[in-house]
Design a protein around this motif. Structure first.
Motif, PDB file in Angstrom:
ATOM      1  N   GLY A 218     -53.132  59.753 -20.116  1.00 51.72           N
ATOM      2  CA  GLY A 218     -52.550  59.581 -21.443  1.00 51.72           C
ATOM      3  C   GLY A 218     -53.613  59.910 -22.475  1.00 51.72           C
ATOM      4  N   SER A 219     -53.574  59.274 -23.625  1.00 56.51           N
ATOM      5  CA  SER A 219     -54.538  59.535 -24.698  1.00 56.51           C
ATOM      6  C   SER A 219     -55.584  58.432 -24.762  1.00 56.51           C
ATOM      7  CB  SER A 219     -53.822  59.637 -26.043  1.00 56.51           C
ATOM      8  OG  SER A 219     -52.960  60.747 -26.041  1.00 56.51           O
ATOM      9  N   VAL A 220     -56.855  58.848 -24.842  1.00 57.64           N
ATOM     10  CA  VAL A 220     -57.971  57.924 -24.936  1.00 57.64           C
ATOM     11  C   VAL A 220     -58.868  58.410 -26.072  1.00 57.64           C
ATOM     12  CG1 VAL A 220     -59.897  56.860 -23.704  1.00 57.64           C
ATOM     13  CG2 VAL A 220     -57.888  57.590 -22.435  1.00 57.64           C
ATOM     14  N   SER A 221     -59.317  57.483 -26.921  1.00 57.80           N
ATOM     15  CA  SER A 221     -60.167  57.856 -28.062  1.00 57.80           C
ATOM     16  C   SER A 221     -61.576  57.307 -27.895  1.00 57.80           C
ATOM     17  CB  SER A 221     -59.561  57.332 -29.368  1.00 57.80           C
ATOM     18  OG  SER A 221     -58.326  57.967 -29.619  1.00 57.80           O
ATOM     19  N   PHE A 222     -62.550  58.134 -28.265  1.00 54.38           N
ATOM     20  CA  PHE A 222     -63.967  57.798 -28.163  1.00 54.38           C
ATOM     21  C   PHE A 222     -64.641  58.050 -29.504  1.00 54.38           C
ATOM     22  CE2 PHE A 222     -62.610  59.252 -24.004  1.00 54.38           C
ATOM     23  CZ  PHE A 222     -63.166  58.333 -23.135  1.00 54.38           C
ATOM     24  N   GLU A 223     -65.655  57.276 -29.786  1.00 51.91           N
ATOM     25  CA  GLU A 223     -66.514  57.514 -30.928  1.00 51.91           C
ATOM     26  C   GLU A 223     -67.679  58.376 -30.429  1.00 51.91           C
ATOM     27  OE1 GLU A 223     -68.389  54.551 -34.133  1.00 51.91           O
ATOM     28  OE2 GLU A 223     -69.085  54.221 -32.079  1.00 51.91           O
ATOM     29  N   VAL A 224     -67.978  59.480 -31.136  1.00 47.32           N
ATOM     30  CA  VAL A 224     -69.071  60.373 -30.740  1.00 47.32           C
ATOM     31  C   VAL A 224     -69.866  60.782 -31.981  1.00 47.32           C
ATOM     32  CG1 VAL A 224     -67.837  61.266 -28.717  1.00 47.32           C
ATOM     33  CG2 VAL A 224     -67.646  62.459 -30.900  1.00 47.32           C
ATOM     34  N   PRO A 225     -71.122  61.174 -31.816  1.00 51.68           N
ATOM     35  CA  PRO A 225     -71.889  61.657 -32.953  1.00 51.68           C
ATOM     36  C   PRO A 225     -71.235  62.887 -33.591  1.00 51.68           C
ATOM     37  CG  PRO A 225     -73.357  61.125 -31.149  1.00 51.68           C
ATOM     38  CD  PRO A 225     -71.955  61.067 -30.607  1.00 51.68           C
ATOM     39  N   ALA A 226     -71.291  62.953 -34.919  1.00 55.47           N
ATOM     40  CA  ALA A 226     -70.725  64.089 -35.649  1.00 55.47           C
ATOM     41  C   ALA A 226     -71.816  65.043 -36.126  1.00 55.47           C
ATOM     42  CB  ALA A 226     -69.926  63.592 -36.857  1.00 55.47           C
ATOM     43  N   ASP A 227     -73.072  64.607 -36.051  1.00 58.10           N
ATOM     44  CA  ASP A 227     -74.168  65.388 -36.630  1.00 58.10           C
ATOM     45  C   ASP A 227     -75.055  66.066 -35.582  1.00 58.10           C
ATOM     46  OD1 ASP A 227     -75.199  63.044 -35.619  1.00 58.10           O
ATOM     47  OD2 ASP A 227     -76.396  62.558 -37.384  1.00 58.10           O
ATOM     48  N   ARG A 228     -74.629  66.053 -34.342  1.00 53.95           N
ATOM     49  CA  ARG A 228     -75.377  66.751 -33.285  1.00 53.95           C
ATOM     50  C   ARG A 228     -74.410  67.111 -32.166  1.00 53.95           C
ATOM     51  NH1 ARG A 228     -75.783  63.951 -28.799  1.00 53.95           N
ATOM     52  NH2 ARG A 228     -75.984  61.699 -28.745  1.00 53.95           N
ATOM     53  N   ALA A 229     -74.844  67.999 -31.277  1.00 56.35           N
ATOM     54  CA  ALA A 229     -74.001  68.418 -30.151  1.00 56.35           C
ATOM     55  C   ALA A 229     -73.791  67.252 -29.188  1.00 56.35           C
ATOM     56  CB  ALA A 229     -74.647  69.590 -29.426  1.00 56.35           C
ATOM     57  N   VAL A 230     -72.596  67.197 -28.614  1.00 56.41           N
ATOM     58  CA  VAL A 230     -72.239  66.165 -27.644  1.00 56.41           C
ATOM     59  C   VAL A 230     -71.648  66.869 -26.426  1.00 56.41           C
ATOM     60  CG1 VAL A 230     -70.694  64.210 -27.186  1.00 56.41           C
ATOM     61  CG2 VAL A 230     -71.758  64.459 -29.436  1.00 56.41           C
ATOM     62  N   HIS A 231     -72.097  66.482 -25.226  1.00 56.72           N
ATOM     63  CA  HIS A 231     -71.559  67.065 -23.994  1.00 56.72           C
ATOM     64  C   HIS A 231     -70.372  66.226 -23.529  1.00 56.72           C
ATOM     65  CE1 HIS A 231     -71.250  67.759 -19.607  1.00 56.72           C
ATOM     66  NE2 HIS A 231     -71.379  69.003 -20.014  1.00 56.72           N
ATOM     67  N   LEU A 232     -69.245  66.899 -23.288  1.00 59.47           N
ATOM     68  CA  LEU A 232     -68.025  66.252 -22.828  1.00 59.47           C
ATOM     69  C   LEU A 232     -67.595  66.900 -21.526  1.00 59.47           C
ATOM     70  CD1 LEU A 232     -65.347  64.574 -23.190  1.00 59.47           C
ATOM     71  CD2 LEU A 232     -64.488  66.563 -24.451  1.00 59.47           C
ATOM     72  N   SER A 233     -67.293  66.091 -20.525  1.00 58.90           N
ATOM     73  CA  SER A 233     -66.701  66.624 -19.297  1.00 58.90           C
ATOM     74  C   SER A 233     -65.637  65.655 -18.809  1.00 58.90           C
ATOM     75  CB  SER A 233     -67.755  66.877 -18.214  1.00 58.90           C
ATOM     76  OG  SER A 233     -68.287  65.667 -17.741  1.00 58.90           O
ATOM     77  N   VAL A 234     -64.676  66.201 -18.072  1.00 62.19           N
ATOM     78  CA  VAL A 234     -63.589  65.412 -17.500  1.00 62.19           C
ATOM     79  C   VAL A 234     -63.384  65.891 -16.067  1.00 62.19           C
ATOM     80  CG1 VAL A 234     -61.170  64.716 -17.711  1.00 62.19           C
ATOM     81  CG2 VAL A 234     -62.474  65.295 -19.772  1.00 62.19           C
ATOM     82  N   HIS A 235     -63.157  64.954 -15.159  1.00 59.09           N
ATOM     83  CA  HIS A 235     -62.817  65.321 -13.789  1.00 59.09           C
ATOM     84  C   HIS A 235     -61.912  64.253 -13.194  1.00 59.09           C
ATOM     85  CE1 HIS A 235     -66.375  62.734 -12.903  1.00 59.09           C
ATOM     86  NE2 HIS A 235     -65.696  62.443 -11.800  1.00 59.09           N
ATOM     87  N   VAL A 236     -61.314  64.595 -12.089  1.00 60.85           N
ATOM     88  CA  VAL A 236     -60.462  63.662 -11.364  1.00 60.85           C
ATOM     89  C   VAL A 236     -61.336  62.917 -10.369  1.00 60.85           C
ATOM     90  CG1 VAL A 236     -58.487  63.448  -9.804  1.00 60.85           C
ATOM     91  CG2 VAL A 236     -58.448  65.136 -11.661  1.00 60.85           C
ATOM     92  N   GLU A 237     -61.260  61.602 -10.376  1.00 60.92           N
ATOM     93  CA  GLU A 237     -62.076  60.770  -9.489  1.00 60.92           C
ATOM     94  C   GLU A 237     -61.830  61.133  -8.029  1.00 60.92           C
ATOM     95  OE1 GLU A 237     -64.889  58.393  -8.371  1.00 60.92           O
ATOM     96  OE2 GLU A 237     -64.404  58.529 -10.490  1.00 60.92           O
ATOM     97  N   GLY A 238     -62.870  61.076  -7.248  1.00 60.54           N
ATOM     98  CA  GLY A 238     -62.747  61.376  -5.823  1.00 60.54           C
ATOM     99  C   GLY A 238     -63.565  62.599  -5.482  1.00 60.54           C
ATOM    100  N   ALA A 239     -62.896  63.693  -5.246  1.00 64.16           N
ATOM    101  CA  ALA A 239     -63.568  64.917  -4.819  1.00 64.16           C
ATOM    102  C   ALA A 239     -64.064  65.759  -5.988  1.00 64.16           C
ATOM    103  CB  ALA A 239     -62.620  65.748  -3.974  1.00 64.16           C
ATOM    104  N   HIS A 240     -63.998  65.252  -7.196  1.00 64.51           N
ATOM    105  CA  HIS A 240     -64.421  65.969  -8.399  1.00 64.51           C
ATOM    106  C   HIS A 240     -63.687  67.293  -8.566  1.00 64.51           C
ATOM    107  CE1 HIS A 240     -67.468  63.041  -9.362  1.00 64.51           C
ATOM    108  NE2 HIS A 240     -67.791  63.043  -8.095  1.00 64.51           N
ATOM    109  N   LEU A 241     -62.440  67.317  -8.168  1.00 64.27           N
ATOM    110  CA  LEU A 241     -61.616  68.503  -8.369  1.00 64.27           C
ATOM    111  C   LEU A 241     -61.156  68.560  -9.814  1.00 64.27           C
ATOM    112  CD1 LEU A 241     -59.415  68.309  -5.172  1.00 64.27           C
ATOM    113  CD2 LEU A 241     -61.314  69.862  -5.609  1.00 64.27           C
ATOM    114  N   GLY A 242     -60.942  69.743 -10.300  1.00 66.44           N
ATOM    115  CA  GLY A 242     -60.402  69.908 -11.637  1.00 66.44           C
ATOM    116  C   GLY A 242     -61.376  69.576 -12.735  1.00 66.44           C
TER     117      GLY A 242
END
Length: 108
Positions: A55-79
């Motif tokens: 679903g939808s999840v919101s996070f607070e992140v820095p706006a004044d520098r680069a931020v690394h974002l990644s998403v994966h499916v738990e388990g075999a790290h597929l997708g």
């Protein structure tokens, strides 16, 4: 958004950062109902992992520098999908879509 207090319903940024912040909303979707009922997605922000819900999840992140974002499916790290959020910026929203059977995930 500037101070150290995240808005209600937003996961706060927990690393040390005193600059401007913004809200990132990630919409997590899958075409596989069996997957969404049993396997949680994992969102990583600057290396810190959050096991969240579909679903939808919101996070607070820095706006004044680069931020690394990644998403994966738990388990075999597929997708797994990853991107860098570049400054400057205001609130933003991204969608993570995965077809678990093919092992492909995308952020966009």
């Amino acid at each position: 958004m500037s101070e150290q207090q995240a808005p209600p319903g937003v996961i706060p940024y927990v690393e040390f950062h005193t600059g401007e912040r913004r809200v990132l909303t990630v919409h997590l979707t899958s075409g596989n109902g069996m997957l969404t009922s049993k396997v949680p997605p994992v969102v990583s922000i600057d290396g810190r992992q959050y096991v969240v819900y579909w679903g939808s999840v919101s996070f607070e992140v820095p706006a004044d520098r680069a931020v690394h974002l990644s998403v994966h499916v738990e388990g075999a790290h597929l997708g797994q999908a990853a991107t860098a959020l570049l400054p400057p910026g205001g609130a933003l929203a991204l969608t993570y879509r995965t077809d678990y059977l093919s092992g492909v995930g995308s952020l966009g």
